[in-house]
Design a protein around this motif. Structure first.
Motif, PDB file in Angstrom:
ATOM      1  N   GLN A   1     -20.276 -28.584  -8.039  1.00 40.90           N
ATOM      2  CA  GLN A   1     -19.594 -27.982  -9.180  1.00 40.90           C
ATOM      3  C   GLN A   1     -19.954 -26.512  -9.372  1.00 40.90           C
ATOM      4  N   GLN A   2     -20.948 -26.027  -8.615  1.00 37.56           N
ATOM      5  CA  GLN A   2     -21.340 -24.631  -8.738  1.00 37.56           C
ATOM      6  C   GLN A   2     -20.190 -23.716  -8.295  1.00 37.56           C
ATOM      7  N   LYS A   3     -19.963 -22.677  -9.066  1.00 38.20           N
ATOM      8  CA  LYS A   3     -18.952 -21.681  -8.684  1.00 38.20           C
ATOM      9  C   LYS A   3     -19.617 -20.633  -7.799  1.00 38.20           C
ATOM     10  N   ARG A   4     -18.931 -20.285  -6.721  1.00 35.07           N
ATOM     11  CA  ARG A   4     -19.448 -19.279  -5.795  1.00 35.07           C
ATOM     12  C   ARG A   4     -18.341 -18.279  -5.460  1.00 35.07           C
ATOM     13  N   PRO A   5     -18.620 -16.999  -5.659  1.00 39.85           N
ATOM     14  CA  PRO A   5     -17.654 -15.982  -5.245  1.00 39.85           C
ATOM     15  C   PRO A   5     -17.763 -15.744  -3.745  1.00 39.85           C
ATOM     16  N   ASN A   6     -16.647 -15.512  -3.103  1.00 41.02           N
ATOM     17  CA  ASN A   6     -16.614 -15.284  -1.658  1.00 41.02           C
ATOM     18  C   ASN A   6     -15.734 -14.081  -1.345  1.00 41.02           C
ATOM     19  N   ILE A   7     -16.015 -13.458  -0.211  1.00 42.68           N
ATOM     20  CA  ILE A   7     -15.155 -12.379   0.262  1.00 42.68           C
ATOM     21  C   ILE A   7     -15.095 -12.443   1.785  1.00 42.68           C
ATOM     22  N   HIS A   8     -13.896 -12.292   2.306  1.00 39.75           N
ATOM     23  CA  HIS A   8     -13.689 -12.355   3.755  1.00 39.75           C
ATOM     24  C   HIS A   8     -14.366 -11.156   4.415  1.00 39.75           C
ATOM     25  N   ILE A   9     -14.939 -11.381   5.588  1.00 31.23           N
ATOM     26  CA  ILE A   9     -15.689 -10.324   6.270  1.00 31.23           C
ATOM     27  C   ILE A   9     -14.819  -9.113   6.594  1.00 31.23           C
ATOM     28  N   ASP A  10     -13.532  -9.322   6.836  1.00 34.82           N
ATOM     29  CA  ASP A  10     -12.659  -8.175   7.090  1.00 34.82           C
ATOM     30  C   ASP A  10     -12.384  -7.385   5.816  1.00 34.82           C
ATOM     31  N   ASP A  11     -12.422  -8.041   4.677  1.00 31.41           N
ATOM     32  CA  ASP A  11     -12.227  -7.326   3.416  1.00 31.41           C
ATOM     33  C   ASP A  11     -13.452  -6.507   3.037  1.00 31.41           C
ATOM     34  N   ILE A  12     -14.649  -7.064   3.160  1.00 36.74           N
ATOM     35  CA  ILE A  12     -15.842  -6.303   2.778  1.00 36.74           C
ATOM     36  C   ILE A  12     -16.047  -5.120   3.725  1.00 36.74           C
ATOM     37  N   THR A  13     -15.715  -5.288   4.999  1.00 31.99           N
ATOM     38  CA  THR A  13     -15.858  -4.161   5.917  1.00 31.99           C
ATOM     39  C   THR A  13     -14.768  -3.116   5.689  1.00 31.99           C
ATOM     40  N   ASP A  14     -13.580  -3.544   5.300  1.00 30.75           N
ATOM     41  CA  ASP A  14     -12.548  -2.584   4.895  1.00 30.75           C
ATOM     42  C   ASP A  14     -13.030  -1.760   3.699  1.00 30.75           C
ATOM     43  N   LEU A  15     -13.709  -2.432   2.769  1.00 30.12           N
ATOM     44  CA  LEU A  15     -14.206  -1.731   1.579  1.00 30.12           C
ATOM     45  C   LEU A  15     -15.247  -0.690   1.945  1.00 30.12           C
ATOM     46  N   TYR A  16     -16.192  -1.037   2.796  1.00 34.07           N
ATOM     47  CA  TYR A  16     -17.206  -0.058   3.202  1.00 34.07           C
ATOM     48  C   TYR A  16     -16.549   1.150   3.876  1.00 34.07           C
ATOM     49  N   ALA A  17     -15.549   0.903   4.692  1.00 37.64           N
ATOM     50  CA  ALA A  17     -14.825   2.010   5.328  1.00 37.64           C
ATOM     51  C   ALA A  17     -14.101   2.855   4.286  1.00 37.64           C
ATOM     52  N   LEU A  18     -13.519   2.210   3.290  1.00 31.01           N
ATOM     53  CA  LEU A  18     -12.835   2.928   2.210  1.00 31.01           C
ATOM     54  C   LEU A  18     -13.788   3.829   1.450  1.00 31.01           C
ATOM     55  N   LEU A  19     -15.012   3.357   1.226  1.00 32.19           N
ATOM     56  CA  LEU A  19     -15.988   4.124   0.448  1.00 32.19           C
ATOM     57  C   LEU A  19     -16.443   5.399   1.154  1.00 32.19           C
ATOM     58  N   VAL A  20     -16.295   5.439   2.461  1.00 32.61           N
ATOM     59  CA  VAL A  20     -16.674   6.648   3.204  1.00 32.61           C
ATOM     60  C   VAL A  20     -15.840   7.846   2.754  1.00 32.61           C
ATOM     61  N   GLU A  21     -14.563   7.589   2.443  1.00 30.75           N
ATOM     62  CA  GLU A  21     -13.648   8.669   2.083  1.00 30.75           C
ATOM     63  C   GLU A  21     -13.248   8.673   0.602  1.00 30.75           C
ATOM     64  N   ALA A  22     -13.701   7.705  -0.170  1.00 27.62           N
ATOM     65  CA  ALA A  22     -13.302   7.623  -1.576  1.00 27.62           C
ATOM     66  C   ALA A  22     -13.730   8.876  -2.330  1.00 27.62           C
ATOM     67  N   PRO A  23     -12.925   9.347  -3.297  1.00 26.93           N
ATOM     68  CA  PRO A  23     -13.282  10.545  -4.062  1.00 26.93           C
ATOM     69  C   PRO A  23     -14.655  10.403  -4.712  1.00 26.93           C
ATOM     70  N   ALA A  24     -15.496  11.407  -4.528  1.00 29.28           N
ATOM     71  CA  ALA A  24     -16.866  11.347  -5.035  1.00 29.28           C
ATOM     72  C   ALA A  24     -16.910  11.093  -6.532  1.00 29.28           C
ATOM     73  N   GLU A  25     -15.985  11.694  -7.266  1.00 29.51           N
ATOM     74  CA  GLU A  25     -16.016  11.563  -8.720  1.00 29.51           C
ATOM     75  C   GLU A  25     -15.732  10.141  -9.189  1.00 29.51           C
ATOM     76  N   LYS A  26     -15.152   9.320  -8.307  1.00 28.89           N
ATOM     77  CA  LYS A  26     -14.845   7.942  -8.693  1.00 28.89           C
ATOM     78  C   LYS A  26     -15.983   6.967  -8.398  1.00 28.89           C
ATOM     79  N   ILE A  27     -16.875   7.344  -7.482  1.00 28.29           N
ATOM     80  CA  ILE A  27     -17.894   6.369  -7.060  1.00 28.29           C
ATOM     81  C   ILE A  27     -19.326   6.834  -7.272  1.00 28.29           C
TER      82      ILE A  27
END
Length: 328
Positions: free
Chosen positions: A206-232
């Motif tokens: 019954q425990q709730k667990r959040p999950n994220i697909h490995i292609d999504d989390i790696t897409d996010l890390y790649a996105l953060l490389v170029e994300a506007p500094a003022e936003k992150i």
């Protein structure tokens, strides 16, 4: 000019998917990894002209200084990963997951690194009753692993300055296939049991667990490389896809794998339960995961069928088993 990126832990479970992705995007990538879990995944990129692979210990400042030379962005993934491994050798865990992070942030700033992306964990929240766990809720980590993740976030984020952009990602549990496969993560474990045993054992369920697909989390890390500094700059973001009860994940694995797969319920051994909200990262960066837990199950099933995970009992797929071999 192409950015130079250092990925610590770049041959690990997440790093093995992230590193080729960054190379494909045109970045120069340097990987620093101790490679306790083998070198299988390095075959994807070890001969790539824009990739440099350094086998070394994140605790060794001499090696870290060498790895940081000329680097613009650090993506810090290296860690003693998961609760059992952290508890196996608490002194080592403190050195790698806390002391080495302090050192890496300091050396990064001194080396002229402009952006630092830290991989935290949604486990820093502990057990929450709120229907949606947001970034502003208090952290109540239960395990050593989670406590050290929580402790290193301010070390990273408080170094924010005009020329140093730090950001931390509280990732949900990652799932799906990687060339450096892990079969000790919820979705991957349940899928492996369905494929190889025809029997899925669920502890509690019954425990709730959040999950994220490995292609999504790696897409996010790649996105953060170029994300506007003022936003992150100085920010922390939850990053999750599907939030399911463990029993629901088991039922999905049974459906996707097919055949006469049975599910048995055992006593709870891990009571952590939480449902994270990823609204902030969606609103600030427009990031929305594209894959699902069902996709991850299908990917792992296909990997077994294609012989990409030849011996599911091999210790290299289980962090705690490999760590016991190394330190016992």
């Amino acid at each position: 000019m192409n950015q130079n990126i250092l990925v610590t832990g770049g041959t690990g479970y997440v790093g093995c998917v992230l590193t080729p992705k960054l190379l494909k995007l045109g970045y120069n990538v340097r990987v620093l990894d101790i490679m306790w879990f083998g070198e299988e995944c390095t075959k994807q990129f070890e001969d790539h002209p824009d990739c440099e692979l350094i086998q070394g210990d994140i605790r060794d400042e001499t090696i870290v200084k060498r790895a940081l030379a000329g680097i613009d962005t650090v993506i810090h993934l290296a860690a003693i990963s998961n609760d059992p491994c952290s508890d196996l050798n608490p002194k080592l865990t403190q050195q790698v997951n806390y002391d080495a992070v302090k050192s890496l942030v300091r050396l990064s700033k001194n080396s002229g690194v402009r952006r630092f992306i830290g991989a935290s964990s949604s486990s820093v929240y502990g057990i929450k009753s709120e229907p949606d766990v947001t970034e502003d809720l208090p952290l109540e980590p239960i395990t050593l692993y989670a406590k050290l993740k929580a402790a290193t976030e301010p070390i990273i984020l408080t170094e924010k300055s005009a020329d140093f952009v730090p950001v931390c990602i509280r990732s949900a549990t990652v799932c799906g296939y990687s060339p450096r496969m892990r079969l000790d993560l919820t979705v991957n474990i349940l899928t492996s049991h369905a494929v190889n045993k025809g029997l899925i054992t669920v502890f509690g369920g019954q425990q709730k667990r959040p999950n994220i697909h490995i292609d999504d989390i790696t897409d996010l890390y790649a996105l953060l490389v170029e994300a506007p500094a003022e936003k992150i700059a100085g920010e922390v973001f939850n990053a999750g896809g599907d939030n399911y009860r463990v029993i629901e994940i088991a039922e999905m694995a049974r459906e996707v794998v097919g055949g006469d797969v049975k599910i048995e319920i055992a006593d709870v051994i891990d009571e952590r339960s939480y449902h994270i909200s990823s609204e902030k990262i969606k609103n600030v960066l427009g990031f929305i995961p594209k894959r699902t837990v069902r996709d991850a199950i299908a990917d792992v099933k296909k990997a077994f069928e294609n012989g990409l995970i030849p011996d599911y009992q091999n210790t290299r797929y289980y962090n705690i088993k490999r760590m016991r071999e190394l330190y016992h």
